[in-house]
Design an enzyme around this catalytic site. Structure first.
Site, PDB file in Angstrom:
ATOM      1  N   ASP A  80       0.827  -1.199   0.000  1.00 24.49           N
ATOM      2  CA  ASP A  80       0.000   0.000   0.000  1.00 24.49           C
ATOM      3  C   ASP A  80       0.869   1.261   0.000  1.00 24.49           C
ATOM      4  O   ASP A  80       1.860   1.331   0.732  1.00 24.49           O
ATOM      5  CB  ASP A  80      -0.859  -0.030   1.275  1.00 24.49           C
ATOM      6  CG  ASP A  80      -1.839   1.116   1.352  1.00 24.49           C
ATOM      7  OD1 ASP A  80      -2.854   1.056   0.650  1.00 24.49           O
ATOM      8  OD2 ASP A  80      -1.591   2.067   2.111  1.00 24.49           O
ATOM      9  N   GLU A  96      13.772 -15.749  -0.226  1.00 27.72           N
ATOM     10  CA  GLU A  96      14.155 -16.889   0.634  1.00 27.72           C
ATOM     11  C   GLU A  96      13.077 -17.961   0.618  1.00 27.72           C
ATOM     12  O   GLU A  96      13.344 -19.125   0.874  1.00 27.72           O
ATOM     13  CB  GLU A  96      14.270 -16.430   2.089  1.00 27.72           C
ATOM     14  CG  GLU A  96      15.549 -15.762   2.460  1.00 27.72           C
ATOM     15  CD  GLU A  96      15.439 -15.269   3.916  1.00 27.72           C
ATOM     16  OE1 GLU A  96      14.878 -15.985   4.771  1.00 27.72           O
ATOM     17  OE2 GLU A  96      15.897 -14.138   4.151  1.00 27.72           O
TER      18      GLU A  96
HETATM   19  C1  GLC Z   1      -4.118   3.147  -0.564  1.00 26.85           C
HETATM   20  C2  GLC Z   1      -5.362   2.291  -0.449  1.00 26.85           C
HETATM   21  C3  GLC Z   1      -6.481   3.150   0.062  1.00 26.85           C
HETATM   22  C4  GLC Z   1      -6.113   3.678   1.422  1.00 26.85           C
HETATM   23  C5  GLC Z   1      -4.774   4.421   1.382  1.00 26.85           C
HETATM   24  C6  GLC Z   1      -4.234   4.650   2.753  1.00 26.85           C
HETATM   25  O1  GLC Z   1      -4.234   4.116  -1.526  1.00 26.85           O
HETATM   26  O2  GLC Z   1      -5.639   1.683  -1.665  1.00 26.85           O
HETATM   27  O3  GLC Z   1      -7.695   2.463   0.104  1.00 26.85           O
HETATM   28  O4  GLC Z   1      -7.109   4.529   1.875  1.00 26.85           O
HETATM   29  O5  GLC Z   1      -3.793   3.691   0.689  1.00 26.85           O
HETATM   30  O6  GLC Z   1      -3.762   3.468   3.318  1.00 26.85           O
END
Ligand code: GLC
Ligand code: CA
Length: 534
Positions: free
Chosen positions: A200, A250
């Site tokens: 993310d 790994e």
């Molecule tokens: C990314 C995710 C989103 C979230 C953001 C903060 O963009 O896809 O849904 O709100 O990160 O974590």
């Protein structure tokens, strides 16, 4: 196929909260996912990516993590998780988890400790605490979701940084505890048998050490993209991904084969994106261009060429995306229920013919439009509140799925359950999965047919894609003896010679109607001139 699995896989994004509710509390859960895995195997995808299902106060629906190595009770427990993975693997489906390294939740024990500590206490150094400028925050950075990127610790001169909501404090990646914890988190889940991770906000993590204002401190808030050059894409981040790659490598020797890293890297120019998928960093990064371009052949072609060039330059695999939980549904982007639905079908037909990996967002296989008219009192996305309603936010693409025509919440929950966490509009009845299974003209059946053919014809493999001569607004390319044509223009266009093997919708004339496409197998009618022997 001999190429590594992730290079050509179709991965289905499960937004856990809205996929299937097994216990009737109106919230999707892991048992609900496990129960529907046969549906996904039948759809013909190769794996799933689960959005965050860790314990969380849900300020951003799980992207605010309180404990990275457990499951939120609303979604189940670790046993449920193990059963999900075992069942997925039994059905031949991969399982990717979402890892969120840029920030955690304000309820994470580290942040609780930091808040309770005095300014200057080392517990605060795992985050970004700084003194304000009088009553103003330490700098002018704005949050991606609206409002300042800083929240003041009540009664003090100190503020903490959050590039998303105040419930999601940014971790200080220059503190050794942070990388150490995330390395353990990866191993925890790898040991439990996951096939990889979606990372993310992967261009985040490090901030410029001086936390200085960029030229346009408010840019992030305006674009909801990683525009602030001091808040994102710092060079140190690559060291982290090299370390993570070494960890997943790994594990590559187990029966599961490669374990992968796929990055959500946003807001960067192609040259910078390429850095994230170097041979010793992530395997893949999503190609988000198709989320933003209109249904138009020229735009598509440019986006596809960019994606292919990136893969060729880095040795990564293209990773196509038409929808996700952060973006207005593709049917709605392309013009809504009727026109948009036709275009979205043609667009997926195109995607399925491309080399590389494809990500399918849950419900797109049902042709679901966005629920735009969701009443404000039900809106739960922090973007809606933090922008004072100027941006509607992402709830409209996160409505619990309709599975059946009868029953509570169209089969999302068992009969007699509580209302789903976001209400479904009555027109969802027309999109439920059961009836679509039985209807050969449905969007679900088209997805299934395309995914079967894609697998049989090995279209995901890294074999050449050749653009063919085409009139304006028409996209045509060949993959071996298969030709894919999509007509994005206003007039019918002649169909290629050859046998039509699948069409985005039925048509009767010899020409391909607007907003439609198909795949043809070329018949070699004229024998090729014999080659001279040398
Ligand atoms: C990314 C995710 C989103 C979230 C953001 C903060 O963009 O896809 O849904 O709100 O990160 O974590
Ligand atoms: Ca539930």
């Amino acid at each position: 196929m001999t190429e590594a699995w992730w290079r050509h896989s179709v991965i289905y994004q499960v937004y856990v909260r809205s996929f299937a509710d097994s216990n009737g509390d109106g919230i999707g859960d892991l048992k609900g996912v496990t129960g529907r895995l046969p549906y996904l195997a039948d759809l013909g995808v190769d794996g799933i990516w689960l959005t965050p299902c860790y314990p969380s106060p849900q300020y951003d629906h799980g992207y605010d993590i309180e404990n990275h190595t457990d499951i939120d009770p609303a979604y189940g427990d670790l046993d449920d998780f193990d059963q999900l993975v075992a069942e997925a693997h039994r059905l031949g489906l991969r399982v990717l988890l979402d890892v969120v390294p840029n920030h955690c939740a304000i309820t994470h024990p580290w942040f609780v400790e930091a808040l309770a500590a005095e300014p200057g206490n080392p517990a605060r150094e795992r985050f970004h605490f700084a003194d304000g400028d009088g009553d103003a925050p330490p700098n002018g950075w704005r949050s991606m979701f609206g409002g300042p990127a800083w929240t003041r610790v009540p009664g003090t001169s100190q503020w903490y940084l959050h590039l998303f909501t105040p419930g999601q404090p940014d971790c200080n990646w220059r503190h050794p505890d942070v990388p150490e914890m995330f390395a353990k988190v990866l191993r925890f889940w790898l040991d439990r048998g996951v096939d990889g991770f979606r990372i993310d906000a992967a261009q985040g993590l490090f901030k410029h050490p001086e936390l200085a204002d960029g030229d346009e401190p408010g840019a992030d808030e305006l674009t909801r993209d990683a525009a602030n050059p001091n808040a994102w894409n710092q060079p140190e981040v690559h060291e982290v991904y090299r370390g993570w790659r070494a960890i997943v490598d790994e594990y590559a020797h187990s029966d599961l084969g490669d374990r992968v890293l796929v990055g959500e890297v946003t807001g960067l120019a192609q040259a910078h994106l390429a850095d994230y998928v170097r041979a010793d960093e992530m395997h893949q990064a999503f190609l988000f261009d198709l989320l933003h371009v209109p249904f138009e052949a020229g735009e598509y072609r440019r986006a596809i060429d960019r994606g292919l060039a990136l893969a060729a330059q880095t040795g990564s695999a293209p990773t196509w995306v038409l929808g996700n939980h952060d973006t207005t549904r593709v049917v709605t982007r392309y013009g809504g229920a009727s026109l948009g639905a036709e275009r979205a079908r043609a667009a997926f037909l195109l995607l399925a013919a491309l080399p590389g990996a494809v990500y399918v967002y849950q419900g797109d296989e049902l042709g679901l439009p966005e629920y735009i008219d969701l009443p404000d009192e039900h809106r739960a996305d922090p973007i809606f509140r933090r922008t004072g309603g100027r941006q509607l936010g992402r709830d409209g693409c996160r409505i619990p799925l309709p599975w059946t025509s009868e029953g509570t919440s169209y089969g999302f929950s068992p009969d007699g359950a509580q209302a789903p966490w976001l209400p479904q509009p009555p027109w969802f009845a027309a999109y439920e999965a059961d009836s679509q299974q039985a209807d050969s003209a449905s969007t679900l059946r088209l997805y299934r047919d395309l995914l079967r053919l894609r697998r049989d014809l090995e279209l995901g493999l890294d074999t050449p894609l050749t653009w063919l001569d085409q009139p304006p607004h028409v996209l045509t390319f060949a993959r071996g003896d298969l030709v894919c044509l999509v007509n994005t223009g206003p007039d019918p266009v002649p169909a290629p010679d050859g046998d039509l093997i699948v069409a985005s919708r039925p048509w009767t004339s010899a020409a391909v109607p607007p907003n439609s496409g198909g795949w043809w197998r070329m018949t070699r009618s004229r024998p090729r001139p014999a080659r001279l022997r040398r």
